[in-house]
Scaffold this active site. Structure first.
Site, mmCIF file in Angstrom:
data_model
loop_
_atom_site.group_PDB
_atom_site.id
_atom_site.type_symbol
_atom_site.label_atom_id
_atom_site.label_comp_id
_atom_site.label_asym_id
_atom_site.label_seq_id
_atom_site.Cartn_x
_atom_site.Cartn_y
_atom_site.Cartn_z
ATOM 1 C CG ASN A 7 -1.843 1.298 1.264
ATOM 2 O OD1 ASN A 7 -1.706 2.178 1.082
ATOM 3 N ND2 ASN A 7 -2.961 1.033 1.611
ATOM 4 C CG HIS A 10 1.112 6.647 4.557
ATOM 5 N ND1 HIS A 10 0.378 7.541 4.892
ATOM 6 C CD2 HIS A 10 0.618 5.376 5.070
ATOM 7 C CE1 HIS A 10 -0.667 6.868 5.664
ATOM 8 N NE2 HIS A 10 -0.342 5.859 5.724
ATOM 9 C CG HIS A 43 -8.120 4.059 1.264
ATOM 10 N ND1 HIS A 43 -8.351 4.022 2.606
ATOM 11 C CD2 HIS A 43 -9.507 4.325 0.693
ATOM 12 C CE1 HIS A 43 -9.874 4.083 2.876
ATOM 13 N NE2 HIS A 43 -10.324 4.327 1.884
ATOM 14 N NE ARG A 45 -9.323 8.353 4.621
ATOM 15 C CZ ARG A 45 -9.470 7.346 5.429
ATOM 16 N NH1 ARG A 45 -8.730 6.357 5.538
ATOM 17 N NH2 ARG A 45 -10.226 7.460 6.384
ATOM 18 N NE ARG A 49 -7.438 11.237 5.533
ATOM 19 C CZ ARG A 49 -8.018 10.686 6.554
ATOM 20 N NH1 ARG A 49 -6.959 10.081 7.496
ATOM 21 N NH2 ARG A 49 -9.328 10.900 6.878
ATOM 22 C CD GLU A 70 -6.598 -0.333 1.188
ATOM 23 O OE1 GLU A 70 -6.862 0.751 1.648
ATOM 24 O OE2 GLU A 70 -5.850 -1.215 1.435
ATOM 25 C CB THR A 101 -9.439 1.710 7.434
ATOM 26 O OG1 THR A 101 -8.687 2.453 6.179
ATOM 27 C CG2 THR A 101 -10.820 1.093 7.059
ATOM 28 C CD GLU A 151 -7.090 -6.215 3.100
ATOM 29 O OE1 GLU A 151 -7.301 -6.277 1.758
ATOM 30 O OE2 GLU A 151 -6.227 -5.614 3.587
ATOM 31 C CG HIS A 196 -5.331 -1.606 9.463
ATOM 32 N ND1 HIS A 196 -4.878 -1.021 10.658
ATOM 33 C CD2 HIS A 196 -5.708 -0.634 8.727
ATOM 34 C CE1 HIS A 196 -5.123 0.276 10.739
ATOM 35 N NE2 HIS A 196 -5.751 0.531 9.389
HETATM 36 N N1 PXP Z 1 -5.930 -3.113 4.287
HETATM 37 C C1 PXP Z 1 -6.692 -2.115 4.218
HETATM 38 C C2 PXP Z 1 -8.148 -2.502 3.696
HETATM 39 C C3 PXP Z 1 -6.542 -0.889 4.692
HETATM 40 O O1 PXP Z 1 -7.542 0.123 4.774
HETATM 41 C C4 PXP Z 1 -5.228 -0.554 5.230
HETATM 42 C C5 PXP Z 1 -4.919 0.793 5.335
HETATM 43 O O2 PXP Z 1 -4.996 1.689 4.295
HETATM 44 C C6 PXP Z 1 -4.317 -1.451 4.853
HETATM 45 C C7 PXP Z 1 -4.435 -2.838 4.627
HETATM 46 C C8 PXP Z 1 -2.807 -1.426 5.228
HETATM 47 O O3 PXP Z 1 -2.712 -1.144 6.628
HETATM 48 P P1 PXP Z 1 -1.024 -0.493 6.928
HETATM 49 O O4 PXP Z 1 -1.007 0.861 6.317
HETATM 50 O O5 PXP Z 1 -1.425 -0.298 8.574
HETATM 51 O O6 PXP Z 1 -0.138 -1.464 6.623
#
Ligand code: PXP
Length: 245
Positions: A7, A10, A43, A45, A49, A70, A101, A151, A196
């Site tokens: 992901n 960031h 994601h 959003r 952001r 996402e 999330t 998931e 997550h």
């Molecule tokens: N899976 C989902 C559905 C999420 O919303 C997120 C956060 O955007 C992640 C995985 C990844 O989480 P993390 O950034 O804490 O690794």
């Protein structure tokens, strides 16, 4: 072998700090792919952001692996997904005030609206996953509305692991729930992903859960990459200044 979806939200968080075009989301995705990522997750959003609409289109055009989007099940974002056609969509709950999330979807409670969203996305060939807490009733609801995948939200697993390692009753109970979900998912013939809060400490134990197809990991990888890259970045700048005198 469990696959790794990276992901890269960031990377966009850093870019949006200056509202410019660096660091490039596409370049980041291509580096992740070169390093072995099996898919790229972003994601989009509702408050935009970090990831912007253009990022999703650019990634779809540029990456060679799979794109996992996402998203909240809102009309606006569903329309974008139907247009972009990512390989996978993961439906997540979304609150404006949250930092990330915070919990799983209540599929049981919102079966009707989520079923129609799943149907629309599947119709254009997207594989649809639902982001849920480790709860077998939610898995059953996901299967009933025609989702392809589940998931598991591993936020609580990560939180309890951080508090007390694998020793606390809270951690053991949460892990037990995840194991039950893994069985239920196999019974319902759904695909199983997890994500997550997974990091370099807690991911190893999560690998013991049977049937997981893919982890989606963002924050810990991007945070670590700052330190694996910072030394070279400073050295390059120092050399550039020295060489320009
Ligand atoms: N899976 C989902 C559905 C999420 O919303 C997120 C956060 O955007 C992640 C995985 C990844 O989480 P993390 O950034 O804490 O690794």
């Amino acid at each position: 072998m469990i696959k790794l979806g990276v992901n890269i939200d960031h990377i966009a968080t850093i870019r949006q700090a200056r509202r410019g075009d660096v660091p490039s989301i596409v370049d980041a995705a291509l580096i992740c792919e070169k390093a072995g990522a099996d898919s790229i997750t972003v994601h989009l959003r509702e408050d935009r952001r970090h990831i912007q609409d253009k990022d999703v289109y650019d990634l779809k055009k540029s990456i060679k692996t799979k794109l996992n989007l996402e998203m909240a099940a809102t009309d606006e974002i569903v329309e974008i997904a139907l247009d972009v056609k990512p390989d996978f969509v993961c439906i997540v709950p979304e609150k404006r005030q949250e930092l990330t999330t915070e919990g799983g979807l209540d599929v049981k409670k919102n079966k009707k609206s989520l079923a129609s969203c799943v149907e629309r996305l599947k119709k254009v060939g997207i594989i649809v996953s639902m982001f849920v807490e480790a709860d077998t009733d939610q898995v059953l609801a996901c299967s009933q509305i025609g989702a392809d995948a589940v998931e598991i939200h591993t936020g609580r697993y990560a939180e309890f692991y951080k508090e007390n390692g694998r020793n606390s009753l809270k951690f053991k109970e949460e892990f037990e729930k995840i194991l039950k979900v893994s069985q239920e998912v196999a019974k319902r013939k759904l695909l199983l992903n997890a994500g997550h809060g997974l990091d370099y400490d807690n991911v190893k134990h999560m690998c013991k859960v049977p049937n997981i197809k893919e982890f989606n990991i963002g924050f810990s990888i991007i945070a670590k990459s700052i330190f694996t890259g910072l030394r070279a970045a400073v050295k390059d700048m120092k050399e550039l200044i020295k060489g320009s005198l």
